[in-house]
Design a protein around this motif. Structure first.
Motif, PDB file in Angstrom:
ATOM      1  N   SER A   1      45.930  37.115  49.581  1.00  8.56           N
ATOM      2  CA  SER A   1      46.223  37.266  48.149  1.00  8.56           C
ATOM      3  C   SER A   1      44.949  37.551  47.358  1.00  8.56           C
ATOM      4  O   SER A   1      44.959  38.387  46.449  1.00  8.56           O
ATOM      5  CB  SER A   1      46.898  36.001  47.605  1.00  8.56           C
ATOM      6  OG  SER A   1      48.156  35.831  48.215  1.00  8.56           O
ATOM      7  N   ALA A   2      43.855  36.890  47.718  1.00  4.19           N
ATOM      8  CA  ALA A   2      42.583  37.123  47.036  1.00  4.19           C
ATOM      9  C   ALA A   2      42.102  38.552  47.268  1.00  4.19           C
ATOM     10  O   ALA A   2      41.675  39.237  46.326  1.00  4.19           O
ATOM     11  CB  ALA A   2      41.532  36.121  47.519  1.00  4.19           C
TER      12      ALA A   2
ATOM     13  N   THR B   1      42.402  44.994  41.217  1.00  4.09           N
ATOM     14  CA  THR B   1      41.443  45.038  40.108  1.00  4.09           C
ATOM     15  C   THR B   1      40.605  46.302  40.186  1.00  4.09           C
ATOM     16  O   THR B   1      40.372  46.978  39.168  1.00  4.09           O
ATOM     17  CB  THR B   1      40.532  43.789  40.148  1.00  4.09           C
ATOM     18  OG1 THR B   1      41.346  42.626  40.075  1.00  4.09           O
ATOM     19  CG2 THR B   1      39.552  43.782  39.004  1.00  4.09           C
ATOM     20  N   ARG B   2      40.165  46.648  41.383  1.00  2.98           N
ATOM     21  CA  ARG B   2      39.364  47.873  41.555  1.00  2.98           C
ATOM     22  C   ARG B   2      40.199  49.115  41.242  1.00  2.98           C
ATOM     23  O   ARG B   2      39.728  50.035  40.573  1.00  2.98           O
ATOM     24  CB  ARG B   2      38.820  47.940  42.988  1.00  2.98           C
ATOM     25  CG  ARG B   2      38.052  49.183  43.300  1.00  2.98           C
ATOM     26  CD  ARG B   2      36.789  49.298  42.481  1.00  2.98           C
ATOM     27  NE  ARG B   2      36.196  50.621  42.682  1.00  2.98           N
ATOM     28  CZ  ARG B   2      35.088  51.025  42.124  1.00  2.98           C
ATOM     29  NH1 ARG B   2      34.429  50.232  41.316  1.00  2.98           N
ATOM     30  NH2 ARG B   2      34.625  52.219  42.369  1.00  2.98           N
ATOM     31  N   TRP B   3      41.448  49.143  41.737  1.00  2.00           N
ATOM     32  CA  TRP B   3      42.308  50.295  41.472  1.00  2.00           C
ATOM     33  C   TRP B   3      42.480  50.487  39.966  1.00  2.00           C
ATOM     34  O   TRP B   3      42.374  51.596  39.459  1.00  2.00           O
ATOM     35  CB  TRP B   3      43.680  50.139  42.098  1.00  2.00           C
ATOM     36  CG  TRP B   3      43.700  49.897  43.568  1.00  2.00           C
ATOM     37  CD1 TRP B   3      42.702  50.138  44.468  1.00  2.00           C
ATOM     38  CD2 TRP B   3      44.777  49.336  44.313  1.00  2.00           C
ATOM     39  NE1 TRP B   3      43.102  49.774  45.727  1.00  2.00           N
ATOM     40  CE2 TRP B   3      44.369  49.275  45.668  1.00  2.00           C
ATOM     41  CE3 TRP B   3      46.043  48.883  43.988  1.00  2.00           C
ATOM     42  CZ2 TRP B   3      45.184  48.779  46.675  1.00  2.00           C
ATOM     43  CZ3 TRP B   3      46.860  48.387  44.987  1.00  2.00           C
ATOM     44  CH2 TRP B   3      46.428  48.351  46.322  1.00  2.00           C
ATOM     45  N   ALA B   4      42.780  49.381  39.271  1.00  7.03           N
ATOM     46  CA  ALA B   4      42.989  49.460  37.824  1.00  7.03           C
ATOM     47  C   ALA B   4      41.725  49.938  37.121  1.00  7.03           C
ATOM     48  O   ALA B   4      41.791  50.778  36.210  1.00  7.03           O
ATOM     49  CB  ALA B   4      43.424  48.097  37.286  1.00  7.03           C
ATOM     50  N   ALA B   5      40.568  49.417  37.547  1.00  8.66           N
ATOM     51  CA  ALA B   5      39.306  49.817  36.916  1.00  8.66           C
ATOM     52  C   ALA B   5      39.055  51.312  37.084  1.00  8.66           C
ATOM     53  O   ALA B   5      38.631  51.988  36.142  1.00  8.66           O
ATOM     54  CB  ALA B   5      38.144  49.007  37.497  1.00  8.66           C
ATOM     55  N   VAL B   6      39.328  51.841  38.255  1.00 10.14           N
ATOM     56  CA  VAL B   6      39.110  53.273  38.493  1.00 10.14           C
ATOM     57  C   VAL B   6      40.129  54.098  37.719  1.00 10.14           C
ATOM     58  O   VAL B   6      39.773  55.072  37.046  1.00 10.14           O
ATOM     59  CB  VAL B   6      39.159  53.600  40.002  1.00 10.14           C
ATOM     60  CG1 VAL B   6      39.177  55.106  40.232  1.00 10.14           C
ATOM     61  CG2 VAL B   6      37.970  52.977  40.723  1.00 10.14           C
ATOM     62  N   PHE B   7      41.410  53.713  37.789  1.00  5.54           N
ATOM     63  CA  PHE B   7      42.442  54.499  37.098  1.00  5.54           C
ATOM     64  C   PHE B   7      42.299  54.458  35.581  1.00  5.54           C
ATOM     65  O   PHE B   7      42.658  55.410  34.900  1.00  5.54           O
ATOM     66  CB  PHE B   7      43.841  54.043  37.513  1.00  5.54           C
ATOM     67  CG  PHE B   7      44.221  54.463  38.903  1.00  5.54           C
ATOM     68  CD1 PHE B   7      44.001  55.764  39.360  1.00  5.54           C
ATOM     69  CD2 PHE B   7      44.792  53.563  39.789  1.00  5.54           C
ATOM     70  CE1 PHE B   7      44.336  56.155  40.641  1.00  5.54           C
ATOM     71  CE2 PHE B   7      45.142  53.942  41.082  1.00  5.54           C
ATOM     72  CZ  PHE B   7      44.919  55.242  41.503  1.00  5.54           C
ATOM     73  N   LEU B   8      41.771  53.343  35.038  1.00  4.49           N
ATOM     74  CA  LEU B   8      41.581  53.232  33.594  1.00  4.49           C
ATOM     75  C   LEU B   8      40.237  53.790  33.139  1.00  4.49           C
ATOM     76  O   LEU B   8      39.908  53.724  31.955  1.00  4.49           O
ATOM     77  CB  LEU B   8      41.724  51.766  33.156  1.00  4.49           C
ATOM     78  CG  LEU B   8      43.115  51.158  33.336  1.00  4.49           C
ATOM     79  CD1 LEU B   8      43.094  49.672  33.017  1.00  4.49           C
ATOM     80  CD2 LEU B   8      44.146  51.892  32.477  1.00  4.49           C
TER      81      LEU B   8
END
Length: 183
Positions: free
Chosen positions: A151-152, A159-166
């Motif tokens: 889960s971690a 978090t990384r995916w969101a940071a890159v996509f945003l």
């Protein structure tokens, strides 16, 4: 029958070897010679501890005692591999291909976490009530450890995916940065 025996033996062999290396690396942070895999006293002691752990698990019953927990760990390893490949895709600017890895990862995570929850809440407590206290508590602890660890990792990946996509984190290219030319 031979396939099953070979599968179990090679899994135990690989698990013992990886466990030994992880134990040596961890203890090596406290006592530096222990981190060297070629240091004979450290290799023997780490091998004895890991092998003793396998012996303890077997003493608590049979391979059937830990098989459900092994299944959870195996499937969550697959989910982690899919998450890491997705992260690699996103990090290298190939996030548009994440649709290939994300659906199977979500399916494996959903089904395996559900099965893990059922084991922790019903099957392993039934073992404890049936007199196999050590096996039940050990399986609960190991299953929860694996589920929390995965889960971690999944949370870090998301978090990384969101940071890159945003646009909050850059993508990386596969090609190394060229070295400056000397004059």
């Amino acid at each position: 029958i031979m396939f099953e025996a070979l599968f179990i033996l090679t899994t135990i062999d690989a698990g013992t070897r990886i466990g030994r290396f992880l134990l040596q690396e961890t203890v090596g942070r406290v006592y530096e010679p222990f981190a060297r895999p070629d240091w004979l006293p450290g290799s023997i002691l780490a091998s004895a501890i890991i092998t003793g752990g396998w012996g303890l698990l077997i003493q608590t019953g049979s391979i059937g005692t830990i098989w459900p927990m092994f299944g959870i760990a195996n499937q969550l390893l697959a989910a982690m591999a899919l998450a890491l490949v997705t992260t690699w895709l996103v990090n290298t600017g190939r996030g548009r291909y994440a649709w290939v890895t994300v659906p199977p990862m979500l399916f494996v995570v959903a089904t395996t976490m559900t099965a893990g929850t059922q084991l922790v809440l019903w099957r392993f407590p039934a073992m404890i009530e049936g007199g196999k206290k050590l096996a039940g508590y050990l399986n609960i602890a190991l299953t929860l450890f694996v589920m929390c660890s995965v889960s971690a990792v999944l949370l870090w990946c998301c978090t990384r995916w969101a940071a890159v996509f945003l646009g909050m984190a850059p993508t990386r290219t596969d090609s190394p940065t060229p070295a400056p030319e000397s004059a």
